[in-house]
Design a protein around this motif. Structure first.
Motif, PDB file in Angstrom:
ATOM      1  N   ILE A 230      -8.591  -5.618   3.821  1.00 48.75           N
ATOM      2  CA  ILE A 230      -9.408  -4.431   3.565  1.00 48.75           C
ATOM      3  C   ILE A 230      -8.567  -3.171   3.730  1.00 48.75           C
ATOM      4  O   ILE A 230      -8.641  -2.241   2.920  1.00 48.75           O
ATOM      5  N   ALA A 231      -7.724  -3.129   4.776  1.00 47.22           N
ATOM      6  CA  ALA A 231      -6.836  -1.982   4.974  1.00 47.22           C
ATOM      7  C   ALA A 231      -5.860  -1.839   3.815  1.00 47.22           C
ATOM      8  O   ALA A 231      -5.482  -0.728   3.426  1.00 47.22           O
ATOM      9  N   LEU A 274       1.175 -11.129   3.959  1.00 48.89           N
ATOM     10  CA  LEU A 274       0.980  -9.682   3.845  1.00 48.89           C
ATOM     11  C   LEU A 274       2.304  -8.957   3.576  1.00 48.89           C
ATOM     12  O   LEU A 274       2.493  -7.821   4.004  1.00 48.89           O
ATOM     13  N   LEU A 275       3.200  -9.614   2.877  1.00 50.92           N
ATOM     14  CA  LEU A 275       4.516  -9.022   2.599  1.00 50.92           C
ATOM     15  C   LEU A 275       4.443  -7.630   1.961  1.00 50.92           C
ATOM     16  O   LEU A 275       5.257  -6.760   2.289  1.00 50.92           O
ATOM     17  N   PRO A 276       3.499  -7.355   1.049  1.00 53.45           N
ATOM     18  CA  PRO A 276       3.448  -6.010   0.463  1.00 53.45           C
ATOM     19  C   PRO A 276       3.268  -4.899   1.501  1.00 53.45           C
ATOM     20  O   PRO A 276       3.700  -3.765   1.275  1.00 53.45           O
ATOM     21  N   LEU A 277       2.648  -5.225   2.649  1.00 52.32           N
ATOM     22  CA  LEU A 277       2.431  -4.206   3.669  1.00 52.32           C
ATOM     23  C   LEU A 277       3.721  -3.760   4.354  1.00 52.32           C
ATOM     24  O   LEU A 277       3.724  -2.791   5.114  1.00 52.32           O
ATOM     25  N   LEU A 286       0.260   3.042   7.425  1.00 51.94           N
ATOM     26  CA  LEU A 286      -0.202   1.685   7.727  1.00 51.94           C
ATOM     27  C   LEU A 286       0.976   0.738   7.899  1.00 51.94           C
ATOM     28  O   LEU A 286       0.981  -0.089   8.813  1.00 51.94           O
ATOM     29  N   SER A 287       1.986   0.843   7.048  1.00 50.18           N
ATOM     30  CA  SER A 287       3.172  -0.004   7.182  1.00 50.18           C
ATOM     31  C   SER A 287       3.883   0.260   8.497  1.00 50.18           C
ATOM     32  O   SER A 287       4.301  -0.678   9.201  1.00 50.18           O
ATOM     33  N   PHE A 288       4.020   1.544   8.856  1.00 54.47           N
ATOM     34  CA  PHE A 288       4.657   1.913  10.117  1.00 54.47           C
ATOM     35  C   PHE A 288       3.918   1.294  11.292  1.00 54.47           C
ATOM     36  O   PHE A 288       4.526   0.697  12.199  1.00 54.47           O
ATOM     37  N   GLN A 289       2.591   1.392  11.299  1.00 49.53           N
ATOM     38  CA  GLN A 289       1.805   0.844  12.400  1.00 49.53           C
ATOM     39  C   GLN A 289       1.838  -0.685  12.411  1.00 49.53           C
ATOM     40  O   GLN A 289       1.946  -1.316  13.469  1.00 49.53           O
TER      41      GLN A 289
END
Length: 391
Positions: A230-231, A274-277, A286-289
């Protein structure tokens, strides 16, 4: 060469376990996400909600869970209680049939929690679904606090707080887990203030039903994958500590190890799915977190922790024998920490253990299980697993 390896490992270990907590505290305080102000809802404004409980052989706890669910402060005409029984061999279905205000979906074959969620969600019609575990008790105001967050259109998922109940006569398994979740709750709160939570805990979380996507049945961390998908759509995960689920800790460290290995295996599995993240250019904050809070902890940090000790020993030998040599000091600090962990291990079945010992032991225990999770994942045959016994 040794120095470079030392610097990399030391940075990863510090940043993963302490540095990110310090950084996200600063970012949440000085650069918070500009959320909208949400007024209190009145009785007519509360949306229809399905309380979704997937269960396997939970006959012992069903009546207590039902009493807790029926006592929730939410309009009864806006709340459906929905149990999905996943191949239980006890009296779960018979007990639930006694309740006229409960919907029960029974599957004779045990296929795992993810399959139960996929099966059950096909029957959910309400705009908001709240997931909770059978062995978790919710605070009375939990549902009202959760649905209020959905008044913000940027929110696609709401995560409640997980709390571990323990008594003074409990052993390290409960006290260590409780200490871990207090720090984890701190990180979740600051994550949300800064931008978004990073995953939800299956004990209590909610989603907008429209965003549900069926998951592969061998998914080990259904709560994390569902919330992060969802994120990934550009929505935020709200963290709501005043909506909480309380459960008891594992009965002993052996039982806690089963749970930790499954979670660790699910972490490795989730990273792959979730590799795209990992693309900071696309997902930014979001990627940083996600990388800081989850990926490092589930992958590189435990390895760096192992490498750091022998590298410190080699550098301490290379740079002299002085006790004030920085590498010698770091080596001795690690040795003292692991010595405390050993004492914690030897005292793991005792009820009176100082935090000085059980926190280092639980920390080492968690990281060891992250590595053991790789073996668990390799040998996993699907989404069915043996439940850990709790007190």
């Amino acid at each position: 060469m040794y120095l470079v390896v030392f610097m990399i490992c030391a940075f990863i270990v510090f940043y993963t376990y302490l540095g990110y907590g310090m950084l996200i505290y600063f970012l949440a305080r000085w650069f918070p996400y500009k959320s909208i102000t949400i007024p209190e809802l009145n009785a007519q404004e509360f949306p229809a909600v399905t309380l979704f409980i997937a269960a396997y052989n939970e006959a012992e706890i069903i009546e207590e869970k039902m009493a807790n669910s029926l006592a929730l402060d939410y309009p009864t005409n806006r709340l459906k209680i929905f149990w999905v029984i996943d191949g239980s061999t006890d009296a779960s279905e018979e007990i639930l049939r006694k309740y006229t205000n409960v919907k029960v979906l029974y599957s004779p074959e045990r296929r795992g929690k993810t399959a139960a969620i996929n099966h059950g969600m096909a029957h959910v019609e309400d705009p908001i679904v709240v997931f909770t575990d059978a062995n978790c008790m919710l605070n009375k105001e939990a549902l009202k606090r959760i649905v209020k967050q959905f008044e913000d259109p940027t929110i696609g998922c709401v995560s409640g707080e997980k709390r571990i109940a323990f008594q003074q006569d409990d052993t390290v398994s409960s006290k260590g887990e409780s200490a871990y979740w207090k720090y984890e709750s701190f990180l979740k709160e600051k994550d949300f203030v800064y931008y978004s939570g990073v995953g939800a805990a299956g004990e209590l979380f909610a989603i907008r039903t429209v965003y549900f996507e069926e998951m592969p049945e061998n998914t080990l961390l259904d709560d994390f994958m569902l919330s992060m998908r969802i994120a990934q759509k550009g929505l935020r995960i709200a963290y709501t500590p005043d909506a909480y689920a309380v459960e008891r800790g594992s009965s002993n460290m052996e039982e806690e190890s089963k749970r930790k290995q499954r979670i660790a295996a699910g972490g490795w599995q989730s990273i792959g799915r979730l590799l795209p993240l990992l693309n900071f250019f696309v997902y930014g904050k979001l990627s940083f977190q996600y990388v800081s809070h989850r990926v490092l902890r589930w992958s590189i940090a435990p390895i760096a922790l192992i490498v750091l000790l022998p590298i410190s020993w080699l550098l301490a030998g290379e740079h002299g024998r002085s006790l004030i040599n920085v590498f010698t000091v770091i080596l001795y600090m690690q040795m003292a920490f692991y010595l405390c962990a050993v004492v914690g291990y030897l005292s793991r079945n005792q009820t009176q253990v100082s935090k000085v010992f059980f926190i280092p032991y639980y920390f080492v225990f968690m990281n060891a299980n992250v590595l053991m999770g790789i073996w668990y994942l390799i040998n996993s045959t699907g989404g069915v697993w043996e439940k850990s016994k709790r007190k």
